[in-house]
Design a protein around this motif. Structure first.
Motif, PDB file in Angstrom:
ATOM      1  N   HIS A  98       8.023 -24.564  -2.127  1.00 21.76           N
ATOM      2  CA  HIS A  98       8.553 -23.507  -1.261  1.00 21.76           C
ATOM      3  C   HIS A  98       8.831 -24.096   0.117  1.00 21.76           C
ATOM      4  CE1 HIS A  98       6.287 -21.450  -4.429  1.00 21.76           C
ATOM      5  NE2 HIS A  98       7.198 -20.487  -4.310  1.00 21.76           N
ATOM      6  N   ALA A  99      10.058 -23.935   0.586  1.00 25.25           N
ATOM      7  CA  ALA A  99      10.522 -24.619   1.797  1.00 25.25           C
ATOM      8  C   ALA A  99       9.732 -24.243   3.043  1.00 25.25           C
ATOM      9  CB  ALA A  99      12.008 -24.334   2.021  1.00 25.25           C
ATOM     10  N   GLU A 100       9.184 -23.029   3.086  1.00 24.33           N
ATOM     11  CA  GLU A 100       8.489 -22.576   4.290  1.00 24.33           C
ATOM     12  C   GLU A 100       6.987 -22.888   4.261  1.00 24.33           C
ATOM     13  OE1 GLU A 100       8.061 -19.414   1.205  1.00 24.33           O
ATOM     14  OE2 GLU A 100       9.681 -20.736   1.911  1.00 24.33           O
ATOM     15  N   ASN A 101       6.515 -23.468   3.158  1.00 26.77           N
ATOM     16  CA  ASN A 101       5.080 -23.680   2.963  1.00 26.77           C
ATOM     17  C   ASN A 101       4.669 -25.082   3.411  1.00 26.77           C
ATOM     18  OD1 ASN A 101       2.542 -24.385   1.546  1.00 26.77           O
ATOM     19  ND2 ASN A 101       2.765 -22.343   0.660  1.00 26.77           N
ATOM     20  N   GLU A 102       3.801 -25.157   4.402  1.00 28.22           N
ATOM     21  CA  GLU A 102       3.379 -26.441   4.936  1.00 28.22           C
ATOM     22  C   GLU A 102       2.608 -27.258   3.902  1.00 28.22           C
ATOM     23  OE1 GLU A 102       1.823 -27.733   9.235  1.00 28.22           O
ATOM     24  OE2 GLU A 102       0.292 -26.651   8.075  1.00 28.22           O
ATOM     25  N   GLN A 103       1.796 -26.600   3.088  1.00 26.46           N
ATOM     26  CA  GLN A 103       1.035 -27.319   2.068  1.00 26.46           C
ATOM     27  C   GLN A 103       1.953 -27.926   1.011  1.00 26.46           C
ATOM     28  OE1 GLN A 103      -2.194 -28.103   2.362  1.00 26.46           O
ATOM     29  NE2 GLN A 103      -1.963 -27.080   4.347  1.00 26.46           N
ATOM     30  N   ASP A 104       3.054 -27.247   0.697  1.00 27.20           N
ATOM     31  CA  ASP A 104       4.034 -27.808  -0.230  1.00 27.20           C
ATOM     32  C   ASP A 104       4.730 -29.013   0.398  1.00 27.20           C
ATOM     33  OD1 ASP A 104       3.376 -25.952  -2.097  1.00 27.20           O
ATOM     34  OD2 ASP A 104       5.268 -24.852  -2.046  1.00 27.20           O
ATOM     35  N   LEU A 105       4.961 -28.930   1.701  1.00 29.85           N
ATOM     36  CA  LEU A 105       5.555 -30.055   2.423  1.00 29.85           C
ATOM     37  C   LEU A 105       4.634 -31.270   2.335  1.00 29.85           C
ATOM     38  CD1 LEU A 105       8.054 -30.615   4.439  1.00 29.85           C
ATOM     39  CD2 LEU A 105       6.332 -30.390   6.232  1.00 29.85           C
ATOM     40  N   PHE A 106       3.348 -31.054   2.563  1.00 24.99           N
ATOM     41  CA  PHE A 106       2.362 -32.132   2.466  1.00 24.99           C
ATOM     42  C   PHE A 106       2.306 -32.694   1.042  1.00 24.99           C
ATOM     43  CE2 PHE A 106      -0.316 -30.194   6.131  1.00 24.99           C
ATOM     44  CZ  PHE A 106       0.518 -30.799   7.055  1.00 24.99           C
ATOM     45  N   LEU A 107       2.346 -31.795   0.051  1.00 27.97           N
ATOM     46  CA  LEU A 107       2.289 -32.216  -1.347  1.00 27.97           C
ATOM     47  C   LEU A 107       3.478 -33.121  -1.685  1.00 27.97           C
ATOM     48  CD1 LEU A 107       1.253 -32.116  -4.272  1.00 27.97           C
ATOM     49  CD2 LEU A 107       2.568 -29.992  -4.560  1.00 27.97           C
ATOM     50  N   ALA A 108       4.666 -32.689  -1.288  1.00 26.44           N
ATOM     51  CA  ALA A 108       5.866 -33.479  -1.585  1.00 26.44           C
ATOM     52  C   ALA A 108       5.804 -34.846  -0.917  1.00 26.44           C
ATOM     53  CB  ALA A 108       7.110 -32.718  -1.133  1.00 26.44           C
ATOM     54  N   HIS A 109       5.345 -34.874   0.338  1.00 28.48           N
ATOM     55  CA  HIS A 109       5.249 -36.148   1.038  1.00 28.48           C
ATOM     56  C   HIS A 109       4.200 -37.046   0.398  1.00 28.48           C
ATOM     57  CE1 HIS A 109       4.103 -38.946   4.358  1.00 28.48           C
ATOM     58  NE2 HIS A 109       5.413 -38.998   4.486  1.00 28.48           N
ATOM     59  N   ARG A 110       3.098 -36.457  -0.033  1.00 29.50           N
ATOM     60  CA  ARG A 110       2.047 -37.246  -0.679  1.00 29.50           C
ATOM     61  C   ARG A 110       2.576 -37.875  -1.971  1.00 29.50           C
ATOM     62  NH1 ARG A 110      -1.554 -33.861  -0.053  1.00 29.50           N
ATOM     63  NH2 ARG A 110      -1.481 -32.736  -2.025  1.00 29.50           N
ATOM     64  N   ILE A 111       3.358 -37.117  -2.740  1.00 27.24           N
ATOM     65  CA  ILE A 111       3.928 -37.649  -3.978  1.00 27.24           C
ATOM     66  C   ILE A 111       4.927 -38.763  -3.665  1.00 27.24           C
ATOM     67  CG2 ILE A 111       5.370 -37.112  -5.983  1.00 27.24           C
ATOM     68  CD1 ILE A 111       4.196 -34.254  -5.884  1.00 27.24           C
ATOM     69  N   LEU A 195      16.136 -28.460  -1.309  1.00 24.18           N
ATOM     70  CA  LEU A 195      15.253 -27.374  -1.735  1.00 24.18           C
ATOM     71  C   LEU A 195      15.720 -26.042  -1.163  1.00 24.18           C
ATOM     72  CD1 LEU A 195      12.631 -26.400  -3.099  1.00 24.18           C
ATOM     73  CD2 LEU A 195      11.414 -26.995  -0.996  1.00 24.18           C
ATOM     74  N   ILE A 196      16.044 -26.009   0.116  1.00 26.14           N
ATOM     75  CA  ILE A 196      16.518 -24.776   0.760  1.00 26.14           C
ATOM     76  C   ILE A 196      17.830 -24.324   0.129  1.00 26.14           C
ATOM     77  CG2 ILE A 196      17.332 -23.771   2.937  1.00 26.14           C
ATOM     78  CD1 ILE A 196      15.435 -25.838   4.346  1.00 26.14           C
ATOM     79  N   LEU A 197      18.737 -25.268  -0.094  1.00 25.33           N
ATOM     80  CA  LEU A 197      20.038 -24.942  -0.684  1.00 25.33           C
ATOM     81  C   LEU A 197      19.893 -24.432  -2.107  1.00 25.33           C
ATOM     82  CD1 LEU A 197      22.230 -27.914   0.573  1.00 25.33           C
ATOM     83  CD2 LEU A 197      22.479 -25.511   1.201  1.00 25.33           C
ATOM     84  N   SER A 198      18.939 -24.973  -2.862  1.00 23.23           N
ATOM     85  CA  SER A 198      18.776 -24.580  -4.264  1.00 23.23           C
ATOM     86  C   SER A 198      18.369 -23.130  -4.404  1.00 23.23           C
ATOM     87  CB  SER A 198      17.749 -25.481  -4.950  1.00 23.23           C
ATOM     88  OG  SER A 198      16.430 -25.206  -4.484  1.00 23.23           O
TER      89      SER A 198
END
Length: 332
Positions: A98-111, A195-198
């Motif tokens: 989810h584009a607005e979720n900071e934890q998802d941002l962290f998850l994607a960067h960690r991966i 992600l936002i565009l999708s």
């Protein structure tokens, strides 16, 4: 509650025109892709990963990334293989982010950055800048400001009522300006825009937009720098919308039946250069004949389209990367 933070972006006539053209092109593309083509989607995903990593200096080819995707052994630098494996995993997680979720941002960067840096999945602890050789192109905000800046940006994207083509591009620019992570900011910014565009149009996640950005890499960085100089995201938004439009049009062209498509002006120049010498030429000789210095531009705009249109051929077709490779006009 709507965010009080508003990133500066002038809505120019070019932006409005590009939004209309992108929307119309997506309509044409949806007709052509009424049947979901899983093979095409995988090819475009590989092109996306290859393009995004190449912008950051990764030298893996589409064929090598395809082999990694299929679990095959690849002879290449370990770091580059790790980058590709991470990117493949990140895109596999794509639909759950989810584009607005900071934890998802962290998850994607960690991966994306696992095994590559120590600060994977957390905001940077030190100050960073964007360098070109010894020249400083951009000094990012101090590390202690990053959490607040990112909180504002994520709150803004969650509540923004701007067209997603604009808001995704603005987010991308602001993300690169903040440079919130120790490394991987470029690939994260491009991933998050997709992600936002999708969420607006699912067709856009199937397109290798990052591969097209790679083809115009210098323009990409110039657009970022110009927006920074003007304190206005508009130049970057215009660049990204133009790139998205080119990607869609290229997809439409490749999936539309064509009768004797006309070569581009660049391909015609290449054909004339080969016809003039009446013999095969290697890449360096061709670039010199065409007075071109940029190897990537030559490959993407001249050589690759001519080969795909079967207007020219390799002298060693079974070894496309051979140092002895030469190119000649297609024999009738």
């Amino acid at each position: 509650m709507p965010s009080s933070y508003q990133p500066p972006c002038s809505i120019t006539p070019s932006i409005i025109r590009l939004i209309v053209e992108v929307s119309e092109s997506l309509g044409r593309m949806s007709v052509l892709q009424a049947v979901d083509n899983l093979r095409l989607r995988r090819i475009n995903r590989i092109r996306t990963i290859q393009g995004s990593l190449a912008i950051e200096g990764n030298t893996l080819s589409e064929q090598q990334i395809t082999a990694i995707f299929e679990g095959k052994h690849v002879i290449a630098p370990a770091k580059e293989i790790q980058e590709a494996r991470n990117a493949i995993k990140a895109y596999e997680q794509f639909t759950g982010l989810h584009a607005e979720n900071e934890q998802d941002l962290f998850l994607a960067h960690r991966i994306l950055m696992t095994g590559l840096i120590d600060e994977a999945g957390v905001y940077r602890s030190g100050n960073v800048g964007v360098m070109k050789g010894e020249q400083v192109l951009h000094m990012a905000p101090p590390a202690n400001r990053v959490p607040k800046l990112m909180a504002d940006l994520l709150a803004w994207i969650a509540s923004s009522d701007q067209h997603p083509l604009i808001s995704s591009s603005v987010f991308h620019y602001e993300f690169e300006f903040i440079h919130p992570f120790a490394d991987g900011n470029g690939r994260m910014g491009r991933l998050w825009q997709t992600l936002i565009l999708s969420r607006w149009n699912s067709l856009l996640v199937q397109l290798p937009i990052e591969s097209m950005v790679h083809s115009h890499q210098d323009d990409y960085y110039q657009a970022i720098n110009k927006s920074t100089q003007l304190s206005d995201a508009a130049p970057f938004v215009e660049f990204m919308l133009s790139t998205i439009l080119q990607t869609i049009e290229s997809n439409i062209q490749s999936n539309s039946p064509q009768v004797n498509p006309q070569p581009t002006p660049q391909v015609n120049r290449l054909l004339k250069a080969l016809a003039a010498v009446k013999s095969a030429m290697n890449r360096e000789e061709l670039q010199q004949a065409l007075k071109l210095k940029d190897r990537k531009s030559f490959r993407e705009r001249y050589l690759k389209p001519a080969l795909e249109a079967e207007l020219i051929e390799m002298t060693i077709p079974d070894k496309p990367n051979s140092p002895l490779q030469r190119y000649q006009l297609k024999k009738s």
